[in-house]
Design an enzyme around this catalytic site. Structure first.
Site, short mmCIF file in Angstrom:
data_model
loop_
_atom_site.label_atom_id
_atom_site.label_comp_id
_atom_site.label_asym_id
_atom_site.label_seq_id
_atom_site.Cartn_x
_atom_site.Cartn_y
_atom_site.Cartn_z
N HIS A 94 0.72 -1.40 -0.32
CA HIS A 94 0.08 -0.23 0.04
C HIS A 94 1.24 1.24 -0.15
O HIS A 94 0.41 2.06 -0.80
CB HIS A 94 -0.65 0.07 0.97
CG HIS A 94 -1.74 -1.22 1.56
ND1 HIS A 94 -2.23 -1.80 2.95
CD2 HIS A 94 -2.85 -0.94 0.55
CE1 HIS A 94 -2.82 -2.76 2.66
NE2 HIS A 94 -3.48 -2.17 1.41
N ARG A 106 -2.20 -6.25 -7.98
CA ARG A 106 -0.88 -7.29 -8.16
C ARG A 106 -1.04 -8.49 -8.83
O ARG A 106 0.21 -8.46 -9.72
CB ARG A 106 -1.74 -7.78 -7.27
CG ARG A 106 -0.93 -6.99 -5.84
CD ARG A 106 -1.86 -7.92 -4.29
NE ARG A 106 -2.58 -7.98 -4.25
CZ ARG A 106 -3.34 -8.41 -3.62
NH1 ARG A 106 -3.55 -8.47 -2.42
NH2 ARG A 106 -5.19 -7.94 -3.44
N SER A 135 -3.25 -8.02 3.25
CA SER A 135 -3.31 -7.23 4.56
C SER A 135 -3.94 -8.79 4.76
O SER A 135 -3.41 -9.16 5.79
CB SER A 135 -4.47 -6.42 4.32
OG SER A 135 -3.92 -5.20 4.01
#
Ligand code: PNS
Length: 166
Positions: free
Chosen positions: A18, A93, A131
């Site tokens: 991030h 990603r 995360s």
């Protein structure tokens, strides 16, 4: 016209992936809002105020003065309109991210004609990072070096272990 971007997400917790996107976006846009969704259906590990605090500390440590952390509920486009922003930033990603993000970008554009979604390719070294994967590693006491900002590691491990005990 000022180019103001919104980078939305759950940030539960913020990862180095991030922060890489935030740093690169801050070089392109006059102002970047990092927007934390508060009414997510996911049950978060960190409260919204904890996530704001972790993001603010990490952003300050990088000296990014044109980045503001905020929270929102409801539709992202309402937050974007409220901040007079014109761009939504998303990190991509892998191809697996694309289908969902493409759908979201089209819907956000339908809801707010003036907003464009820009996709930034995640740096190679963070392409596997999320995360969720950080929480999974932390839960079982794995090494978080290089995955999240160094000074956040103790609090992430502590919370993950606590949650795992319940
Ligand atoms: O980090 P996440 O959980 O993948 O972030 C998802 C987020 C917050 C970007 C997305 O769920 C979102 O924008 N939610 C707000 C509701 C909304 O506007 N949805 C899109 C139109 S249906």
């Amino acid at each position: 016209m000022k180019n103001i971007a919104v980078y939305p997400g759950s940030f539960d917790p913020v990862t180095n992936g991030h922060l890489d996107i935030i740093k690169r976006a801050s070089r392109i846009f006059e102002k970047v809002y990092v927007a934390i969704l508060t009414n997510s259906s996911k049950s978060p590990m960190f409260s919204v105020s904890e996530r704001i605090d972790m993001l603010e500390r990490s952003i300050a440590a990088k000296g990014l003065t044109n980045v503001v952390v905020a929270s929102f509920d409801g539709l992202l486009v309402d937050f974007v309109a409220d901040k007079k922003a014109n761009v939504i930033i998303k990190g991509l990603r892998a191809v697996s991210d694309f289908e969902y993000e493409f759908q979201m970008a089209l819907m956000n554009h339908k809801l707010l004609k003036d907003v464009e979604t820009l996709f930034m390719m995640t740096s190679n070294k963070y392409s596997y990072l999320s995360s969720s994967i950080v929480k999974e590693v932390a839960k079982y006491g794995g090494n978080l070096d290089g995955l999240v900002p160094e000074d956040l590691i103790p609090e992430i491990i502590q919370r993950a272990v606590q949650v795992n005990k319940k």
